[in-house]
Enzyme design. Structure first.
Site, PDB file in Angstrom:
ATOM      1  N   SER A 182       0.794  -1.224   0.000  1.00  0.00           N
ATOM      2  CA  SER A 182       0.000   0.000   0.000  1.00  0.00           C
ATOM      3  C   SER A 182       0.829   1.279   0.000  1.00  0.00           C
ATOM      4  CB  SER A 182      -0.963  -0.004   1.186  1.00  0.00           C
ATOM      5  OG  SER A 182      -0.260  -0.210   2.395  1.00  0.00           O
ATOM      6  N   HIS A 210      -5.200  -3.163  -2.787  1.00  0.00           N
ATOM      7  CA  HIS A 210      -4.867  -2.237  -3.885  1.00  0.00           C
ATOM      8  C   HIS A 210      -4.747  -2.927  -5.233  1.00  0.00           C
ATOM      9  CE1 HIS A 210      -4.208   1.129  -1.161  1.00  0.00           C
ATOM     10  NE2 HIS A 210      -3.722   0.232  -0.325  1.00  0.00           N
ATOM     11  N   LYS A 240     -11.829   0.509  -1.764  1.00  0.00           N
ATOM     12  CA  LYS A 240     -10.926   1.209  -2.686  1.00  0.00           C
ATOM     13  C   LYS A 240     -11.542   1.201  -4.092  1.00  0.00           C
ATOM     14  CE  LYS A 240      -7.484   0.915   0.740  1.00  0.00           C
ATOM     15  NZ  LYS A 240      -6.622   0.058   1.540  1.00  0.00           N
TER      16      LYS A 240
HETATM   17  C1  LIG Z   1      -6.658  -0.164   3.047  1.00  0.00           C
HETATM   18  C2  LIG Z   1      -6.075  -1.459   3.374  1.00  0.00           C
HETATM   19  C3  LIG Z   1      -6.686  -2.331   4.268  1.00  0.00           C
HETATM   20  C4  LIG Z   1      -7.860  -1.921   5.093  1.00  0.00           C
HETATM   21  O1  LIG Z   1      -9.016  -1.913   4.341  1.00  0.00           O
HETATM   22  P1  LIG Z   1     -10.254  -1.082   4.901  1.00  0.00           P
HETATM   23  O2  LIG Z   1     -11.394  -1.654   4.145  1.00  0.00           O
HETATM   24  O3  LIG Z   1      -9.978   0.340   4.576  1.00  0.00           O
HETATM   25  O4  LIG Z   1     -10.344  -1.337   6.357  1.00  0.00           O
HETATM   26  C5  LIG Z   1      -6.158  -3.586   4.438  1.00  0.00           C
HETATM   27  N1  LIG Z   1      -5.053  -3.953   3.788  1.00  0.00           N
HETATM   28  C6  LIG Z   1      -4.416  -3.143   2.938  1.00  0.00           C
HETATM   29  C7  LIG Z   1      -3.200  -3.626   2.237  1.00  0.00           C
HETATM   30  C8  LIG Z   1      -4.893  -1.863   2.722  1.00  0.00           C
HETATM   31  O5  LIG Z   1      -4.251  -1.037   1.912  1.00  0.00           O
END
Ligand SMILES: *Cc1c(COP(=O)(O)O)cnc(C)c1O
Length: 384
Positions: A182, A210, A240
């Site tokens: 991320s 991602h 996302k």
């Molecule tokens: C954003 C993210 C999460 C968390 O996801 P949410 O739905 O925002 O809680 C978990 N793992 C990774 C790699 C992320 O980038």
């Protein structure tokens, strides 16, 4: 006298002294990537709405209709009040897209890992995690009370060394990695990790927050050249590219069934609002039907990196590491003056000495915006 107030005041002073103090800035989303902050309109390169689907008419309409039809809240845990039909539709859609027997949706990606990891590993087990895994994988590992060991970033040899030393003594073994990292934007060697996991009878969990909607024609990091890799635990988020909120795990039916019985962050928390489930479902339908659209974020990232002579990105995320938090804050402030929102990322989100700007590209960014952003970065003298 007031030890609580003293405690937080002292801690805050320490945080500020290290330039690690954080505030949440009021920011209004105006349209697609345009936002308003402190009375100023700018283009955001900080969000993870990779395909711009949070404003897609079909996604918005699905959310509205679900709220009108089923109400605004779920009322209780899914195990208590039962599932509204949208949940089943969403889980079937995820399972089909991920080519798994089943899928299970949680309240967020964070909650998914916090529920899944401790359900599958406990005292006496071993967890291996990439050093740059997302915080919620580490949180899940800690909560599990299994022994956990960290391997160097994307270093298969180091991971194998640990397995050779520690695997035999442990009960079960879980290997945790992000599919797309991320804060780094690079990808894990998922195929090779899968082979390593098989060799040592370990269970591989890939967190593809991602990757969904962005890599491999939108199918995510657990696919290569259109084929599903040998990953028993495909995890991701609906917050996302999928433009909503929620997390999921796709796996064999028996694993899903087990998690419904053991994942505490599913059992002891209220289900998602129907509007969120409907939005995610509509967004996933768009992702599954539009592999070309899913190539756009990476194309924009490549355009940006090429303009600045940075290494070719593997995802929609491009970091420029500036080391010290002050430098990252200053660079972010300069870009804000030019009309670009690019957040400074500081420890503990990234390791000490690796503060950075993190650029995230979306299909809704115009090529000219990307080119102008690169020019602004150059003008501001921002370079690794
Ligand atoms: C954003 C993210 C999460 C968390 O996801 P949410 O739905 O925002 O809680 C978990 N793992 C990774 C790699 C992320 O980038």
């Amino acid at each position: 006298m007031d030890s609580l107030a003293d405690f937080v005041r002292k801690k805050l002073a320490e945080i500020k002294a290290k330039s690690l103090y954080r505030q949440i800035a009021p920011t209004v989303s105006l349209s697609e990537a345009r936002v308003e902050r402190q009375g100023k309109t700018c283009i955001s390169f900080s969000g993870n709405d990779y395909l711009g689907l949070t404003r897609h008419p079909a996604v918005v309409a699905a959310a509205k209709e679900a709220a009108e039809r089923y109400g605004t809240g779920a009322g209780a845990s899914r195990l208590v009040t039962g599932d509204h039909p949208l949940y089943r539709a969403l889980e079937e859609k995820i399972a089909a897209f991920k080519e798994a027997e089943g899928a299970l949706v949680f309240g967020s990606g964070y909650l998914t890992n916090l529920g899944v990891v401790p359900a599958l590993a406990s005292e006496g087990d071993l967890i291996l995690a990439d050093r740059l895994c997302h915080a919620c994988l580490f949180a899940g590992a800690r909560l599990s009370r299994a022994e956990y060991k960290i391997f160097r970033h994307n270093d298969l040899e180091h991971a194998e060394e640990i397995l050779q030393k520690s695997r035999a003594k442990a009960g079960h073994c879980l290997i945790l990695t992000d599919g797309v990292f991320s804060m780094e934007g690079d990808r894990a060697p998922v195929g090779e990790l899968a082979a390593l996991a098989r060799k040592y009878d370990a269970w591989l969990l890939v967190d593809d927050a991602h990757g969904l909607g962005v890599v491999e024609g939108g199918k995510g990091s657990t696919f290569a050249g259109g084929r599903k890799l040998d990953v028993p635990l495909q995890m991701g988020t609906l917050s996302k590219a999928a433009a909503s909120v929620g997390g999921y795990i796709a796996a064999d039916a028996a694993i899903i069934d087990f998690l419904k019985n053991r994942a505490r962050t599913l059992i002891f928390t209220t289900g998602l609002p129907p509007s969120a489930v409907a939005a995610a479902l509509a967004a996933l339908e768009i992702i599954a039907a539009n592999p070309k659209l899913c190539e756009e974020p990476l194309k924009k990232a490549r355009r940006f990196a090429a303009a600045l002579g940075l290494p070719a990105p593997q995802s929609a995320i491009v970091p420029i590491v500036l080391a010290e938090p002050e430098l990252a804050l200053e660079a972010s402030r300069k870009l804000m003056e030019e009309g670009y929102l690019v957040s400074a990322i500081r420890p503990p989100t990234v390791p000490e000495g690796e503060a950075r700007l993190r650029f995230a590209f979306s299909a809704v960014h115009k090529d000219e915006d990307v080119t102008r952003l690169a020019e602004a970065v150059r003008r501001a003298g921002i370079s690794p």
